[in-house]
Design a protein around this motif. Structure first.
Motif, PDB file in Angstrom:
ATOM      1  N   ASN A 151      -9.989  33.791  34.210  1.00 18.28           N
ATOM      2  CA  ASN A 151      -9.936  32.422  34.720  1.00 18.28           C
ATOM      3  C   ASN A 151      -9.325  31.459  33.710  1.00 18.28           C
ATOM      4  O   ASN A 151      -8.587  30.543  34.082  1.00 18.28           O
ATOM      5  N   LEU A 152      -9.630  31.667  32.428  1.00 17.00           N
ATOM      6  CA  LEU A 152      -9.044  30.824  31.383  1.00 17.00           C
ATOM      7  C   LEU A 152      -7.520  30.993  31.338  1.00 17.00           C
ATOM      8  O   LEU A 152      -6.777  30.028  31.124  1.00 17.00           O
ATOM      9  N   ALA A 153      -7.060  32.218  31.544  1.00 18.83           N
ATOM     10  CA  ALA A 153      -5.620  32.495  31.494  1.00 18.83           C
ATOM     11  C   ALA A 153      -4.893  31.940  32.718  1.00 18.83           C
ATOM     12  O   ALA A 153      -3.743  31.502  32.613  1.00 18.83           O
ATOM     13  N   GLU A 154      -5.580  31.949  33.877  1.00 16.12           N
ATOM     14  CA  GLU A 154      -4.920  31.567  35.125  1.00 16.12           C
ATOM     15  C   GLU A 154      -5.055  30.093  35.467  1.00 16.12           C
ATOM     16  O   GLU A 154      -4.220  29.545  36.198  1.00 16.12           O
ATOM     17  N   ASN A 155      -6.101  29.443  34.963  1.00 20.47           N
ATOM     18  CA  ASN A 155      -6.386  28.065  35.387  1.00 20.47           C
ATOM     19  C   ASN A 155      -6.291  27.094  34.208  1.00 20.47           C
ATOM     20  O   ASN A 155      -7.165  27.065  33.345  1.00 20.47           O
ATOM     21  N   PRO A 156      -5.258  26.256  34.165  1.00 25.07           N
ATOM     22  CA  PRO A 156      -5.101  25.309  33.049  1.00 25.07           C
ATOM     23  C   PRO A 156      -6.154  24.207  33.035  1.00 25.07           C
ATOM     24  O   PRO A 156      -6.288  23.496  32.031  1.00 25.07           O
ATOM     25  N   ALA A 157      -6.888  24.040  34.124  1.00 25.75           N
ATOM     26  CA  ALA A 157      -7.931  23.007  34.171  1.00 25.75           C
ATOM     27  C   ALA A 157      -9.219  23.454  33.475  1.00 25.75           C
ATOM     28  O   ALA A 157     -10.143  22.663  33.302  1.00 25.75           O
ATOM     29  N   LEU A 158      -9.270  24.717  33.069  1.00 25.26           N
ATOM     30  CA  LEU A 158     -10.463  25.285  32.447  1.00 25.26           C
ATOM     31  C   LEU A 158     -10.199  25.568  30.975  1.00 25.26           C
ATOM     32  O   LEU A 158      -9.134  26.065  30.619  1.00 25.26           O
ATOM     33  N   GLU A 159     -11.151  25.224  30.111  1.00 24.65           N
ATOM     34  CA  GLU A 159     -10.984  25.522  28.695  1.00 24.65           C
ATOM     35  C   GLU A 159     -12.331  25.761  28.032  1.00 24.65           C
ATOM     36  O   GLU A 159     -13.378  25.375  28.555  1.00 24.65           O
ATOM     37  N   ASP A 163      -6.887  23.099  41.120  1.00 23.69           N
ATOM     38  CA  ASP A 163      -7.247  23.770  39.866  1.00 23.69           C
ATOM     39  C   ASP A 163      -8.562  23.242  39.311  1.00 23.69           C
ATOM     40  O   ASP A 163      -9.417  24.008  38.853  1.00 23.69           O
ATOM     41  N   LEU A 164      -8.724  21.915  39.340  1.00 25.61           N
ATOM     42  CA  LEU A 164      -9.950  21.301  38.811  1.00 25.61           C
ATOM     43  C   LEU A 164     -11.170  21.693  39.636  1.00 25.61           C
ATOM     44  O   LEU A 164     -12.245  21.950  39.094  1.00 25.61           O
ATOM     45  N   GLU A 165     -10.989  21.748  40.959  1.00 25.52           N
ATOM     46  CA  GLU A 165     -12.097  22.154  41.832  1.00 25.52           C
ATOM     47  C   GLU A 165     -12.490  23.602  41.576  1.00 25.52           C
ATOM     48  O   GLU A 165     -13.682  23.942  41.524  1.00 25.52           O
ATOM     49  N   LYS A 166     -11.491  24.476  41.406  1.00 23.39           N
ATOM     50  CA  LYS A 166     -11.772  25.890  41.116  1.00 23.39           C
ATOM     51  C   LYS A 166     -12.487  26.036  39.779  1.00 23.39           C
ATOM     52  O   LYS A 166     -13.427  26.829  39.643  1.00 23.39           O
ATOM     53  N   ALA A 167     -12.028  25.278  38.769  1.00 20.33           N
ATOM     54  CA  ALA A 167     -12.648  25.349  37.447  1.00 20.33           C
ATOM     55  C   ALA A 167     -14.091  24.869  37.500  1.00 20.33           C
ATOM     56  O   ALA A 167     -14.994  25.490  36.921  1.00 20.33           O
TER      57      ALA A 167
END
Length: 472
Positions: A42-50, A326-330
């Motif tokens: 998820n970190l690799a695929e979603n830029p909204a997550l860190e 992206d933000l909702e998924k994160a």
């Protein structure tokens, strides 16, 4: 955004979206190693997550150093004179030199030792699509110690949005995988599946399926005359059927030899890897409260990317829609991780409360409980508890690591008593005599159940124990 975990055992159950529920159940079914891989994905695929650079306690949100328990949580619970001290930890579990040198030991601290659900799923997985695999996982994670599960076909079809015929097909594939009969509702159904499988390679005595299907309980009681009369066959034929069943079938599929899981290594700690939960005594004093420490992956301290969120104001409408998604998924992923940890923590608290005497004093004090009873206490579905238990291990204060399912082993207490009776016997006792001794202790089980438990513990029948005594 730290993952604040509540430690209350009773919480209000709120409605969840299908996506939230499905992702939470998927994560709950995973061990820590698999969760860590899912986080990395998820970190690799979603830029909204860190990853949050500041390590925070998952329970209270205070900043803590890596590798230590939260002092704030410790002090608060000690002030409240809590019966149990609970923590969520991300500190790494120490790996022994022996484990480090073992090629089968993975970086996530687990060992390549298949569970029965994993073993079966690998056999049938190639024949299933993605949704059918989810159905198979739902069935397999609810298996009891004998390999049985009573699934609601209609409920599974509705939940996974697939036809009833697809669920029935998945169940059939599971039942015909090794060990044959696993995933059946009970011993009768398991035997019928095994007969159906055997018909392809050898002759089956006539009337075998009818006798198992219609006269199973009479067969268990060896009421051959009654069965012969009702089926209008000879007693000889019934005895032939009974002998065939004894020699070729196994009413408890999970108790049979399957894969290589029945060939345990000598080092039990190495077999089970680093525990998902550690139970210990505060200050190593058995008279003090039990500490419950639930582990989560070291990379689970997640947050939303503030820069990504701020950039929403500067982009066009189409890009903004994608970024919001992206933000909702994160956000959903963070909530699902939090709920996974919360469910495991709440379940651990209830188990410790019920099984405290077993934890402190040993096997003979294990109380018979079911996953359904724990589910009721936590106001969740039984399948949620089955997933929370699946593939998880626990270290007890004696530093031994066990599958978490040990808390639901209804036979352990009786098996311990049987071992002690045999160890203290002056003359080898037969199974009926062991039944009598157990009854005096308030344990009422059938003779055949004693034989089953004796076999599980590797205890020879009375006549063979007598032979061993003579040869000494």
């Amino acid at each position: 955004m730290y993952q604040k975990i509540t430690v209350q055992t009773k919480t209000e159950v709120k409605p969840q979206t299908t996506a939230h529920l499905a992702q939470t159940m998927t994560l709950l079914n995973m061990g820590n190693g698999e969760v860590e891989e899912e986080i990395q994905k998820n970190l690799a695929e979603n830029p909204a997550l860190e990853l949050d650079e500041i390590n925070r306690c998952a329970m209270c949100g205070s900043e803590i150093a890596f590798g230590v328990l939260c002092k704030n949580c410790m002090n608060n619970q000690l002030k409240q004179d809590s019966q149990y001290l609970t923590f969520v930890s991300t500190r790494e579990f120490p790996v022994s030199e022996e484990a480090a040198d073992n090629e089968d030991y993975f970086e996530d601290g687990t060992v390549d030792r298949q569970t029965l659900p994993e073993y079966v799923l690998r056999q049938v997985g190639m024949e299933l699509d993605d949704r059918e695999k989810m159905v198979a996982a739902s069935i397999l994670t609810q298996l009891d110690d004998d390999g049985f599960v009573d699934v609601d076909i209609l409920e599974l079809a509705s939940y996974h949005h697939i036809p009833i015929s697809s669920v029935e097909r998945v169940k059939g594939l599971i039942q015909h995988a090794d060990p044959v009969g696993v995933g059946s509702k009970d011993a009768r159904e398991a035997l019928l599946v095994q007969v159906d499988e055997l018909k392809r390679s050898k002759d089956i005595p006539e009337w075998t399926e009818k006798v198992i299907s219609d006269h199973f309980h009479a067969l268990l009681k060896k009421q051959f005359s009654e069965i012969a009369q009702q089926c209008e066959i000879t007693i000889n034929q019934v005895e032939k059927i009974a002998n065939f069943i004894t020699e070729n079938l196994n009413p408890y599929p999970a108790r049979s030899n399957w894969g290589d899981v029945r060939n345990p290594q000598e080092n039990e700690m190495l077999q089970l890897g680093a525990p998902d939960i550690i139970l210990s005594f505060f200050e190593n004093n058995p008279q003090k409260p039990i500490m419950i420490e639930v582990f989560q992956p070291a990379n689970s301290n997640l947050t939303l990317n503030a820069s990504y969120h701020a950039a929403l104001k500067t982009v066009d409408k189409e890009t903004k829609m994608k970024m919001r998604e992206d933000l909702e998924k994160a956000s959903l992923f963070i909530k699902c991780l939090q709920q996974r940890t919360n469910t495991i923590l709440r379940m651990a608290q209830v188990l410790v409360e019920i099984q405290e005497k077993y934890i402190r004093e040993g096997d003979r004090y294990l109380k018979p409980i079911t996953r359904a009873e724990i589910a009721k206490k936590l106001s969740v579905h039984e399948s949620t508890i089955s997933r929370a238990v699946s593939s998880k291990t626990i270290q007890l204060p004696n530093r031994k690591v066990y599958p978490l399912s040990v808390f639901f082993d209804r036979s352990l207490q009786i098996r311990t008593e049987i071992k002690e009776i045999v160890e203290k016997e002056k003359e080898p006792l037969n199974d009926q005599e062991i039944v009598t001794k157990l009854e005096k202790k308030g344990m009422h089980i059938a003779r055949r159940t004693v034989a089953k438990y004796r076999d599980m513990e590797g205890i020879l029948p009375a006549y063979q124990r007598k032979e061993k005594v003579k040869t000494k």
